[in-house]
Structure formats: structure tokens, C-alpha cells
Design a protein around this motif. Structure first.
Motif, mmCIF file in Angstrom:
data_model
loop_
_atom_site.group_PDB
_atom_site.id
_atom_site.type_symbol
_atom_site.label_atom_id
_atom_site.label_comp_id
_atom_site.label_asym_id
_atom_site.label_seq_id
_atom_site.Cartn_x
_atom_site.Cartn_y
_atom_site.Cartn_z
ATOM 1 N N LYS A 147 5.296 3.034 -18.517
ATOM 2 C CA LYS A 147 6.233 2.937 -19.639
ATOM 3 C C LYS A 147 7.617 3.453 -19.264
ATOM 4 N N LYS A 148 7.655 4.558 -18.520
ATOM 5 C CA LYS A 148 8.934 5.198 -18.191
ATOM 6 C C LYS A 148 9.672 4.491 -17.053
ATOM 7 N N PHE A 149 8.923 4.054 -16.030
ATOM 8 C CA PHE A 149 9.568 3.512 -14.827
ATOM 9 C C PHE A 149 9.308 2.022 -14.597
ATOM 10 N N GLN A 150 8.444 1.401 -15.409
ATOM 11 C CA GLN A 150 8.033 0.016 -15.190
ATOM 12 C C GLN A 150 7.495 -0.161 -13.768
ATOM 13 N N SER A 151 6.584 0.729 -13.408
ATOM 14 C CA SER A 151 6.042 0.710 -12.055
ATOM 15 C C SER A 151 4.582 1.134 -12.058
ATOM 16 N N ASN A 152 3.806 0.564 -11.141
ATOM 17 C CA ASN A 152 2.437 1.046 -10.924
ATOM 18 C C ASN A 152 2.208 1.310 -9.444
ATOM 19 N N TRP A 153 3.279 1.663 -8.730
ATOM 20 C CA TRP A 153 3.177 1.880 -7.290
ATOM 21 C C TRP A 153 4.043 3.072 -6.893
ATOM 22 N N VAL A 154 3.426 4.109 -6.340
ATOM 23 C CA VAL A 154 4.148 5.298 -5.885
ATOM 24 C C VAL A 154 3.888 5.465 -4.394
ATOM 25 N N ALA A 155 4.945 5.536 -3.607
ATOM 26 C CA ALA A 155 4.822 5.624 -2.151
ATOM 27 C C ALA A 155 5.354 6.964 -1.655
ATOM 28 N N CYS A 175 -1.580 3.693 -6.750
ATOM 29 C CA CYS A 175 -1.348 2.522 -7.602
ATOM 30 C C CYS A 175 -2.306 2.486 -8.788
ATOM 31 N N GLY A 176 -2.779 3.656 -9.223
ATOM 32 C CA GLY A 176 -3.684 3.726 -10.364
ATOM 33 C C GLY A 176 -4.772 4.749 -10.132
ATOM 34 N N GLY A 177 -5.653 4.907 -11.132
ATOM 35 C CA GLY A 177 -6.689 5.929 -11.054
ATOM 36 C C GLY A 177 -7.584 5.814 -9.830
ATOM 37 N N LEU A 178 -8.042 4.627 -9.526
ATOM 38 C CA LEU A 178 -8.899 4.411 -8.361
ATOM 39 C C LEU A 178 -8.238 3.401 -7.429
ATOM 40 N N CYS A 179 -6.986 3.608 -7.183
ATOM 41 C CA CYS A 179 -6.224 2.696 -6.319
ATOM 42 C C CYS A 179 -5.246 3.522 -5.494
ATOM 43 N N GLY A 180 -5.406 3.480 -4.190
ATOM 44 C CA GLY A 180 -4.480 4.210 -3.333
ATOM 45 C C GLY A 180 -5.051 4.398 -1.949
ATOM 46 N N SER A 181 -4.202 4.802 -1.024
ATOM 47 C CA SER A 181 -4.627 5.005 0.356
ATOM 48 C C SER A 181 -3.621 5.887 1.076
ATOM 49 N N GLY A 182 -4.117 6.614 2.073
ATOM 50 C CA GLY A 182 -3.254 7.399 2.946
ATOM 51 C C GLY A 182 -3.516 6.985 4.386
ATOM 52 N N GLN A 183 -2.473 6.661 5.117
ATOM 53 C CA GLN A 183 -2.623 6.111 6.458
ATOM 54 C C GLN A 183 -1.618 6.728 7.425
ATOM 55 N N LEU A 184 -2.033 6.842 8.672
ATOM 56 C CA LEU A 184 -1.085 7.077 9.751
ATOM 57 C C LEU A 184 -0.785 5.718 10.373
ATOM 58 N N LEU A 185 0.479 5.386 10.485
ATOM 59 C CA LEU A 185 0.885 4.111 11.057
ATOM 60 C C LEU A 185 1.584 4.346 12.386
ATOM 61 N N VAL A 186 1.256 3.517 13.360
ATOM 62 C CA VAL A 186 1.996 3.507 14.622
ATOM 63 C C VAL A 186 2.728 2.175 14.704
ATOM 64 N N LEU A 187 4.020 2.238 14.987
ATOM 65 C CA LEU A 187 4.848 1.039 15.074
ATOM 66 C C LEU A 187 5.423 0.910 16.484
ATOM 67 N N GLU A 188 5.719 -0.307 16.860
ATOM 68 C CA GLU A 188 6.318 -0.574 18.163
ATOM 69 C C GLU A 188 7.610 -1.360 17.963
ATOM 70 N N ASN A 202 -6.716 4.862 8.734
ATOM 71 C CA ASN A 202 -6.972 5.213 7.338
ATOM 72 C C ASN A 202 -7.559 6.624 7.228
ATOM 73 N N LEU A 203 -6.919 7.454 6.443
ATOM 74 C CA LEU A 203 -7.353 8.844 6.271
ATOM 75 C C LEU A 203 -8.054 9.067 4.932
ATOM 76 N N TRP A 204 -7.607 8.382 3.898
ATOM 77 C CA TRP A 204 -8.254 8.503 2.597
ATOM 78 C C TRP A 204 -8.027 7.227 1.803
ATOM 79 N N MET A 205 -8.913 6.994 0.861
ATOM 80 C CA MET A 205 -8.798 5.805 0.014
ATOM 81 C C MET A 205 -9.459 6.091 -1.329
ATOM 82 N N SER A 206 -8.853 5.561 -2.394
ATOM 83 C CA SER A 206 -9.450 5.745 -3.719
ATOM 84 C C SER A 206 -9.500 4.416 -4.459
#
Length: 206
Positions: A147-155, A175-188, A202-206
Motif C-alpha cells: 500500500k505504501k510503496f506499491q511494491s512486493n520486492w525488497v532487495a 517478496c512475501g511471507g514465503l517468498c525470498g532467497s539469499g545468494q552469493l553471486l560470482v560474476l565475470e 543459494n544460502l537460504w530460501m523461503s
């Protein structure tokens, strides 16, 4: 004339430094943050705003993982890495240094206006503020965020660790109560001069 030349030289130096050091974070870091944000994994439905936590820091799950990896490489590689990433970690020193270098990263503040060509609208939020929405009633909290931010995604991100043409960063999304993930990313950094994600741990997921 001399004063004019000195002023021009000062402006050139200032603009060069500004490009590679934006509010304490390098231009390359914001290239990486923007690459991740602009290639979001899930369908966006009718939402178009991403909340970005302005507190940039390495989370506890990442610290635990990296400490374990440093102490017992074989144990960790078998459980978290795919075969190609494990091989790169074992054979490429820059890949390994970028990942373990995250243990040396610091806490900073992120600046939304420094993102490069963002595909979505970006709004910053303090981590404490985000937690205050969801800590008592998860569903109600997400409804309030919507309602406040018009968003369902927090990074959220950590500071980026660089070594050679590799970089590593923690990226978490909610991205919600049972939606989300924590990752280590390696880029080249590829020959095209673009940063490309080559490993996701992947370190955690909900």
C-alpha cells in the motif's frame, strides 16, 4: 591562462574520480548491482517498484558459509557448488579470492540514484524500517508495504569483492511471507565489458 588550464585539469580529475567512486562505492559496484536488479528472476505481475535496503553489509549466513569454506573447502564445495563452480573455485585464484574477499567487506550506504539504467523504479528503505513492517504480522506487513510503496520486492546487497575479472556479492530478496532467497553471486567481466553472473550459491530460501 594558467588558472583556466588548472581549472580544466581539476574538472577532468574530479569527473574521473566521481565515475569510479560514487558515494564510497565504485562505478563497477553499481554496474553489478544494476545487472542483478535488471535481471530479476520472477515475473513482475503488475508491480514496478523495487525497494532496495540502503544498509549495505554482508549477512550472517554468508559469513558462516565463507568461514566454513575457508576452513574446510572439500566439505563445503560438495554441498553448495555446482560442478562447474567448484572446478573454478579450485583452479582459479581470482575466482577464489573474489569470493573469500567478501569476508573483508565493510558496511556502507547504498545510493539509489547511482544505479545504472534501472529497468524498474527503485526506492530505498532502511533495514530496520523493513523489519518493523513484517516482524509482528507477516501478511499484514506485506500488505502495508504494498500500500505504501506499491511494491512486493525488497532487495539487499553486500559490498562487492573484486579480484581480476571476477567479482562476488551477497544478494538477498524478499517478496512475501514465503517468498525470498539469499545468494552469493560470482560474476565475470566478459570481453563485451559486461558483468555476467556465472555462479549462484543459494544460502537460504523461503
Amino acid at each position: 591562462m594558467f588558472q583556466y588550464i588548472r581549472t580544466i585539469l581539476f574538472l577532468i580529475v574530479f569527473l574521473t574520480i566521481s565515475k569510479f567512486d560514487v558515494y564510497g562505492q565504485s562505478y563497477n559496484e553499481y554496474e553489478i548491482y544494476s545487472t542483478i536488479i535488471n535481471n530479476k528472476e520472477i515475473n513482475w505481475t503488475n508491480k514496478n517498484t523495487i525497494l532496495v535496503i540502503r544498509n549495505v553489509e554482508l549477512d550472517d549466513d554468508s559469513k558462516w558459509f565463507l568461514e566454513e569454506l575457508k576452513a574446510d573447502q572439500e566439505l563445503i564445495l560438495s554441498g553448495f557448488f555446482d560442478d562447474e563452480s567448484a572446478k573454478k573455485y579450485e583452479t582459479n585464484q581470482n575466482y577464489q579470492d573474489a569470493l573469500l574477499g567478501l569476508l573483508k567487506t565493510s558496511t556502507q550506504k547504498i545510493k539509489i540514484k547511482s544505479f545504472i539504467n534501472p529497468v524498474f523504479n527503485l526506492t530505498s528503505i532502511n533495514k530496520r524500517k523493513f523489519i518493523s513492517f513484517v516482524k509482528r504480522d507477516l501478511n499484514k506487513g506485506w500488505n502495508q508495504i504494498d500500500k505504501k510503496f506499491q511494491s512486493n520486492w525488497v532487495a539487499e546487497f553486500s559490498e562487492v569483492s573484486f579480484s581480476g575479472n571476477y567479482a562476488a556479492v551477497y544478494y538477498g530478496y524478499h517478496c512475501g511471507g514465503l517468498c525470498g532467497s539469499g545468494q552469493l553471486l560470482v560474476l565475470e567481466k566478459k570481453e563485451s565489458a559486461n558483468w555476467v553472473v556465472i555462479s549462484r550459491i543459494n544460502l537460504w530460501m523461503s
